[in-house]
Design a protein around this motif. Structure first.
Motif, PDB file in Angstrom:
ATOM      1  N   ALA A  49     -36.528   9.269  22.672  1.00 53.65           N
ATOM      2  CA  ALA A  49     -37.181   8.436  21.665  1.00 53.65           C
ATOM      3  C   ALA A  49     -36.128   7.654  20.893  1.00 53.65           C
ATOM      4  CB  ALA A  49     -38.019   9.301  20.726  1.00 53.65           C
ATOM      5  N   GLY A  50     -35.000   8.299  20.616  1.00 56.62           N
ATOM      6  CA  GLY A  50     -33.924   7.631  19.901  1.00 56.62           C
ATOM      7  C   GLY A  50     -33.404   6.429  20.676  1.00 56.62           C
ATOM      8  N   ILE A  51     -33.214   6.605  21.982  1.00 62.99           N
ATOM      9  CA  ILE A  51     -32.744   5.488  22.801  1.00 62.99           C
ATOM     10  C   ILE A  51     -33.784   4.375  22.797  1.00 62.99           C
ATOM     11  CG2 ILE A  51     -32.100   4.784  25.131  1.00 62.99           C
ATOM     12  CD1 ILE A  51     -30.868   7.427  25.567  1.00 62.99           C
ATOM     13  N   ALA A  52     -35.061   4.780  22.873  1.00 54.77           N
ATOM     14  CA  ALA A  52     -36.124   3.789  22.788  1.00 54.77           C
ATOM     15  C   ALA A  52     -36.015   3.018  21.483  1.00 54.77           C
ATOM     16  CB  ALA A  52     -37.483   4.465  22.893  1.00 54.77           C
ATOM     17  N   GLY A  53     -35.702   3.752  20.403  1.00 57.26           N
ATOM     18  CA  GLY A  53     -35.546   3.100  19.106  1.00 57.26           C
ATOM     19  C   GLY A  53     -34.434   2.072  19.135  1.00 57.26           C
ATOM     20  N   CYS A  54     -33.363   2.413  19.827  1.00 59.39           N
ATOM     21  CA  CYS A  54     -32.248   1.491  19.991  1.00 59.39           C
ATOM     22  C   CYS A  54     -32.746   0.189  20.634  1.00 59.39           C
ATOM     23  CB  CYS A  54     -31.213   2.164  20.867  1.00 59.39           C
ATOM     24  SG  CYS A  54     -29.558   1.676  20.534  1.00 59.39           S
ATOM     25  N   ALA A  55     -33.581   0.350  21.643  1.00 57.92           N
ATOM     26  CA  ALA A  55     -34.106  -0.820  22.333  1.00 57.92           C
ATOM     27  C   ALA A  55     -35.045  -1.615  21.426  1.00 57.92           C
ATOM     28  CB  ALA A  55     -34.833  -0.389  23.602  1.00 57.92           C
ATOM     29  N   VAL A  56     -35.865  -0.897  20.675  1.00 60.16           N
ATOM     30  CA  VAL A  56     -36.800  -1.566  19.758  1.00 60.16           C
ATOM     31  C   VAL A  56     -36.049  -2.437  18.781  1.00 60.16           C
ATOM     32  CG1 VAL A  56     -38.380  -1.154  17.840  1.00 60.16           C
ATOM     33  CG2 VAL A  56     -38.600   0.171  19.929  1.00 60.16           C
ATOM     34  N   SER A  57     -34.926  -1.894  18.265  1.00 62.23           N
ATOM     35  CA  SER A  57     -34.207  -2.609  17.225  1.00 62.23           C
ATOM     36  C   SER A  57     -33.662  -3.938  17.752  1.00 62.23           C
ATOM     37  CB  SER A  57     -33.076  -1.750  16.674  1.00 62.23           C
ATOM     38  OG  SER A  57     -32.088  -1.596  17.664  1.00 62.23           O
ATOM     39  N   LEU A  58     -33.430  -4.017  19.055  1.00 63.42           N
ATOM     40  CA  LEU A  58     -32.928  -5.275  19.619  1.00 63.42           C
ATOM     41  C   LEU A  58     -34.036  -6.326  19.696  1.00 63.42           C
ATOM     42  CD1 LEU A  58     -30.705  -4.014  22.550  1.00 63.42           C
ATOM     43  CD2 LEU A  58     -29.949  -5.078  20.434  1.00 63.42           C
ATOM     44  N   LEU A  59     -35.274  -5.849  19.781  1.00 62.76           N
ATOM     45  CA  LEU A  59     -36.380  -6.788  19.986  1.00 62.76           C
ATOM     46  C   LEU A  59     -36.916  -7.379  18.698  1.00 62.76           C
ATOM     47  CD1 LEU A  59     -38.384  -4.973  22.783  1.00 62.76           C
ATOM     48  CD2 LEU A  59     -36.910  -6.957  22.991  1.00 62.76           C
ATOM     49  N   GLY A  60     -36.795  -6.646  17.608  1.00 61.85           N
ATOM     50  CA  GLY A  60     -37.355  -7.174  16.374  1.00 61.85           C
ATOM     51  C   GLY A  60     -36.818  -6.419  15.186  1.00 61.85           C
ATOM     52  N   SER A  61     -37.303  -6.766  14.006  1.00 59.78           N
ATOM     53  CA  SER A  61     -36.802  -6.078  12.836  1.00 59.78           C
ATOM     54  C   SER A  61     -37.419  -4.689  12.760  1.00 59.78           C
ATOM     55  CB  SER A  61     -37.105  -6.873  11.574  1.00 59.78           C
ATOM     56  OG  SER A  61     -38.489  -6.961  11.405  1.00 59.78           O
ATOM     57  N   VAL A  62     -36.728  -3.819  12.016  1.00 58.60           N
ATOM     58  CA  VAL A  62     -37.070  -2.410  12.015  1.00 58.60           C
ATOM     59  C   VAL A  62     -37.503  -1.993  10.617  1.00 58.60           C
ATOM     60  CG1 VAL A  62     -36.140  -0.119  12.318  1.00 58.60           C
ATOM     61  CG2 VAL A  62     -35.401  -1.949  13.802  1.00 58.60           C
ATOM     62  N   LEU A 100     -47.058  13.736  17.238  1.00 53.46           N
ATOM     63  CA  LEU A 100     -47.363  12.472  16.575  1.00 53.46           C
ATOM     64  C   LEU A 100     -46.151  11.904  15.864  1.00 53.46           C
ATOM     65  CD1 LEU A 100     -50.925  12.844  15.079  1.00 53.46           C
ATOM     66  CD2 LEU A 100     -50.177  11.556  17.048  1.00 53.46           C
ATOM     67  N   ALA A 101     -45.109  12.714  15.728  1.00 51.49           N
ATOM     68  CA  ALA A 101     -43.910  12.219  15.062  1.00 51.49           C
ATOM     69  C   ALA A 101     -42.995  11.486  16.032  1.00 51.49           C
ATOM     70  CB  ALA A 101     -43.157  13.379  14.406  1.00 51.49           C
ATOM     71  N   HIS A 102     -43.453  11.339  17.271  1.00 54.08           N
ATOM     72  CA  HIS A 102     -42.606  10.681  18.261  1.00 54.08           C
ATOM     73  C   HIS A 102     -42.258   9.250  17.837  1.00 54.08           C
ATOM     74  CE1 HIS A 102     -40.891  10.902  22.258  1.00 54.08           C
ATOM     75  NE2 HIS A 102     -41.223   9.648  22.430  1.00 54.08           N
ATOM     76  N   GLY A 103     -43.233   8.548  17.294  1.00 56.23           N
ATOM     77  CA  GLY A 103     -42.991   7.185  16.814  1.00 56.23           C
ATOM     78  C   GLY A 103     -41.903   7.154  15.753  1.00 56.23           C
ATOM     79  N   GLU A 104     -41.915   8.165  14.903  1.00 55.38           N
ATOM     80  CA  GLU A 104     -40.914   8.203  13.831  1.00 55.38           C
ATOM     81  C   GLU A 104     -39.533   8.504  14.397  1.00 55.38           C
ATOM     82  OE1 GLU A 104     -44.073   8.685  13.209  1.00 55.38           O
ATOM     83  OE2 GLU A 104     -43.822   6.954  11.896  1.00 55.38           O
ATOM     84  N   LEU A 105     -39.496   9.241  15.499  1.00 57.04           N
ATOM     85  CA  LEU A 105     -38.206   9.488  16.137  1.00 57.04           C
ATOM     86  C   LEU A 105     -37.663   8.190  16.723  1.00 57.04           C
ATOM     87  CD1 LEU A 105     -39.048  12.900  17.765  1.00 57.04           C
ATOM     88  CD2 LEU A 105     -37.433  12.506  15.939  1.00 57.04           C
ATOM     89  N   ILE A 106     -38.562   7.367  17.248  1.00 57.56           N
ATOM     90  CA  ILE A 106     -38.161   6.038  17.717  1.00 57.56           C
ATOM     91  C   ILE A 106     -37.578   5.252  16.553  1.00 57.56           C
ATOM     92  CG2 ILE A 106     -39.007   3.826  18.606  1.00 57.56           C
ATOM     93  CD1 ILE A 106     -41.120   5.360  20.137  1.00 57.56           C
ATOM     94  N   MET A 107     -38.299   5.306  15.429  1.00 54.44           N
ATOM     95  CA  MET A 107     -37.860   4.585  14.237  1.00 54.44           C
ATOM     96  C   MET A 107     -36.480   5.075  13.795  1.00 54.44           C
ATOM     97  SD  MET A 107     -38.038   5.215  10.643  1.00 54.44           S
ATOM     98  CE  MET A 107     -39.241   6.488  10.459  1.00 54.44           C
ATOM     99  N   LEU A 108     -36.262   6.382  13.826  1.00 57.38           N
ATOM    100  CA  LEU A 108     -34.953   6.920  13.435  1.00 57.38           C
ATOM    101  C   LEU A 108     -33.852   6.379  14.346  1.00 57.38           C
ATOM    102  CD1 LEU A 108     -35.318  10.689  12.536  1.00 57.38           C
ATOM    103  CD2 LEU A 108     -34.691   8.804  11.062  1.00 57.38           C
ATOM    104  N   GLY A 109     -34.169   6.315  15.634  1.00 61.47           N
ATOM    105  CA  GLY A 109     -33.190   5.773  16.571  1.00 61.47           C
ATOM    106  C   GLY A 109     -32.833   4.334  16.230  1.00 61.47           C
ATOM    107  N   ALA A 110     -33.874   3.574  15.851  1.00 64.27           N
ATOM    108  CA  ALA A 110     -33.641   2.181  15.480  1.00 64.27           C
ATOM    109  C   ALA A 110     -32.758   2.096  14.244  1.00 64.27           C
ATOM    110  CB  ALA A 110     -34.971   1.492  15.240  1.00 64.27           C
ATOM    111  N   TYR A 111     -33.033   2.964  13.260  1.00 63.25           N
ATOM    112  CA  TYR A 111     -32.210   2.952  12.050  1.00 63.25           C
ATOM    113  C   TYR A 111     -30.783   3.380  12.351  1.00 63.25           C
ATOM    114  CZ  TYR A 111     -35.551   1.647   8.515  1.00 63.25           C
ATOM    115  OH  TYR A 111     -36.402   0.934   7.743  1.00 63.25           O
ATOM    116  N   ALA A 112     -30.645   4.324  13.274  1.00 69.52           N
ATOM    117  CA  ALA A 112     -29.298   4.756  13.651  1.00 69.52           C
ATOM    118  C   ALA A 112     -28.525   3.571  14.222  1.00 69.52           C
ATOM    119  CB  ALA A 112     -29.367   5.889  14.665  1.00 69.52           C
ATOM    120  N   THR A 113     -29.214   2.754  15.040  1.00 67.46           N
ATOM    121  CA  THR A 113     -28.579   1.561  15.588  1.00 67.46           C
ATOM    122  C   THR A 113     -28.140   0.636  14.463  1.00 67.46           C
ATOM    123  OG1 THR A 113     -30.204   1.745  17.329  1.00 67.46           O
ATOM    124  CG2 THR A 113     -28.850  -0.222  17.323  1.00 67.46           C
TER     125      THR A 113
END
Lengths: 370, 248
Positions: free
Chosen positions: A256-269, A21-34
């Protein structure tokens, strides 16, 4: 986008059977890393800044993979084969990560560092100096509060200094601006497509090829497949199963981190970014068939397209043009918001799973039951 | 390579595997009681007994899949009681479990290549499958790209033995290699095992019900109710002993 996220989850959930269930948070971490990488590149000025995203992708991968590694070593490895406990533990981890992002600052960062140094360093030292097996429990009882106490005291001490106690990100959302070459779009094939989307699609395909190659062709990929299919026998063959587990989990987290990178391009994090994706990604994995990468690809596309068609009202528009009955159009218009579209899609998924409970591509053949 | 052959020469006189005073429990039920057993280097030792007397449990304990509450296991002169299964495999124990345990959704070739992991340095780069494997089990050569799980029982058994041999073990542990397999393939497997011993000089610990195969061994141990109740050279394995411990 959905696909990269689901790809990571397909590995962790599909291959390892761990409900993370922490997968979403790993996405979020990736976005923050970006976001962090972007801020580092800002002072360098224009020619460099344009390429920060190229640097951000591997960094996001590494950050999330490391966090995944910590989660696996710290919690999940004790819980293999116990889905309920894994579920609760990873949910707890997701809450911790979310709060961590909200409140992390220099003093907290240093305090955690000091705790880790004292606790694990102390353990290593004791292991080397004395007979570890005999004093293990006692040492833990003494070492844990000692290290924690010093770290907390240190945190409070530093907290007095406002420069150090200022949160890095705060609870508010942060924005990642796409580099100039990704702004704008193209009108190919009659559709208006932003470059960002194209970039993400390309990234997804790259990830897909990478993962496929890694799992099917490399030595470690073979080990991963062996361990996920028959854990005990693999260990009897001399494969270090715990290492393979850690690697698999880190790989899924990194994706998940790479996904986060992509998320950050689409909207605010924001700290809650991951939440909005976790359910969708699980749906993709379940619909695609657990442990099946191809299924995940098709399911991600299917769910994404369906979501868009219903959510944006395209379907309703289309039906109007072909003179469909008014009641049907009204019904579709009612669902033509993004949240209501989700309701429909999930309802459809439930119906779908009634018909094909094993997903789109269930495993066939003599080994299907294994 | 030369140093390795030196080691095996040195140990050829003494014991490859020594198990002493093993007690294994499943929860509260006592399965193995004070088991002692040894496998001399270069010999084939057979473990006989009826179903449910703890033969497989003993092999699993030797492999490290189950842990004993007491006693010690030595491999060569090294205690391995506390080592994990993958470490034991790397030391040179090749395990062929009951039910074969082929990795089902991996090709036969990859299944064989996985066997390389048991070599001390692990698998390096692109190592090919040695030709001896196909000399022993010609049927495997024609099936390299099939999924391991799609093979028949006898083929899977041959694959499992071949896979264990890929790691160049010093001790081969076979758990009922002929169970549920058609007679012609049983003979093939027997011949292969005999040939392996003759050619490589490794030790074999075998659990077997087929009397014909049992007779091939140098030494036997008979088990009953979780303990070793008789042992000796197979040449002395009389009809009486067989009646007592093997007949239904």
């Amino acid at each position: 986008m959905l696909l990269i996220a689901a790809l990571g989850l397909a590995i962790v959930f599909g291959l390892m059977g761990v409900i993370n269930l922490a997968h979403g948070e790993l996405i979020m971490l990736g976005a923050y890393a970006t976001f962090v990488v972007q801020n580092i590149f800002k002072p360098f000025g224009e020619p460099w800044f344009s390429f920060y995203i190229i640097v951000a992708i591997p960094i996001a991968f590494i950050v999330s993979a490391l966090m995944g590694l910590i989660i696996e070593r710290g919690a999940i490895r004790f819980l293999y084969g116990r889905p309920l406990e894994t579920l609760l533990a990873t949910w707890g981890v997701s809450l911790i990560l979310r709060q961590l992002v909200r409140s992390v600052n220099w003093s907290l960062f240093m305090a955690i560092g000091i705790f880790a140094l004292l606790f694990f360093g102390g353990m290593q030292l004791l292991k080397r100096l004395v007979d570890w097996q005999n004093i293990r429990s006692k040492a833990l009882v003494i070492l844990l509060p000692l290290a924690a106490g010093i770290a907390i005291a240190f945190n409070l001490l530093l907290g007095a200094n406002p420069a150090l106690s200022k949160p890095w990100f705060s609870a508010r959302n942060v924005d990642v601006t796409a580099p100039t070459w990704l702004r704008g779009g193209t009108t190919a094939l009659g559709f208006q497509t932003p470059y960002v989307r194209l970039f993400i699609i390309a990234l997804t395909i790259l990830c897909l090829i990478g993962v496929y190659w890694f799992l099917q062709r490399s030595t470690w990929g073979l080990k991963i497949r062996a361990v996920t299919q028959n854990r005990t026998m693999s260990s009897c063959l001399g494969i270090p199963t715990s290492k393979v587990d850690a690697l698999t989990f880190a790989l899924g987290s990194g994706l998940a981190g790479i996904a986060g990178c992509a998320v950050s391009l689409l909207g605010s994090v924001g700290p809650n970014t991951g939440q909005s994706y976790i359910v969708d990604t699980f749906m993709v994995v379940v619909v695609g068939g657990v442990g099946n990468l191809w299924g995940a690809v098709v399911a991600a596309m299917g769910i994404g397209i369906l979501n868009y068609l219903i959510g944006s009202g395209t379907l309703a528009l289309f039906l109007t043009s072909v003179n469909a009955p008014q009641s049907l159009i009204d019904l579709l218009l009612f669902f033509a918001t993004s949240s209501m579209a989700k309701v429909v899609v999930f309802a459809l998924i439930i119906v779908f799973l009634q018909i094909k409970p094993a997903g789109l591509f269930p495993q066939k053949g003599r080994t299907a039951e294994l | 390579m030369s140093s390795q052959s030196l080691i095996s020469n040195q140990q050829s006189t003494d014991l490859m595997l020594r198990v002493s005073d093993i007690n294994v429990y499943y929860g509260e039920s006592h399965i193995l009681r004070d088991v002692d057993l040894s496998v001399p280097a270069g010999q084939m030792v057979c473990l006989i007994g009826r179903n449910g007397v703890g033969k497989t449990t003993l092999l699993k304990t030797i492999m490290g899949l189950l842990s004993s509450r007491t006693g010690n296991i030595f491999f060569g002169d090294r205690p391995i009681t506390k080592l994990a299964p993958d470490r034991r495999a790397k030391l040179g124990i090749g395990y062929v479990p009951q039910g074969r345990e082929i990795i089902p959704r991996v090709s036969v070739k990859d299944n064989l290549l996985l066997g390389l992991e048991a070599r001390p340095q692990g698998r390096k780069g692109k190592e090919a499958i040695p030709e001896e494997i196909f000399e022993l089990f010609p049927v495997l050569k024609t099936m390299l790209s099939r999924m391991g799980g799609d093979l028949s029982g006898g083929q899977q058994q041959q694959l499992a033995i071949a896979r264990a041999l890929m790691g160049k073990p010093r001790l081969l542990v076979l758990d009922e290699p002929t169970e549920g397999i058609q007679p012609s393939i049983v003979l093939e497997i027997e011949a292969a095992v005999k040939r392996i011993i003759a050619e490589t000089g490794i030790s074999v610990l075998l659990v077997e019900q087929h009397l014909h195969f049992v007779r091939q061994a140098d030494k036997y141990y008979a088990m009953q109710k979780g303990g070793i109740v008789a042992s000796g050279s197979t040449a002395e394995l009389t009809q009486e002993v067989i009646q007592k411990f093997l007949a239904v």
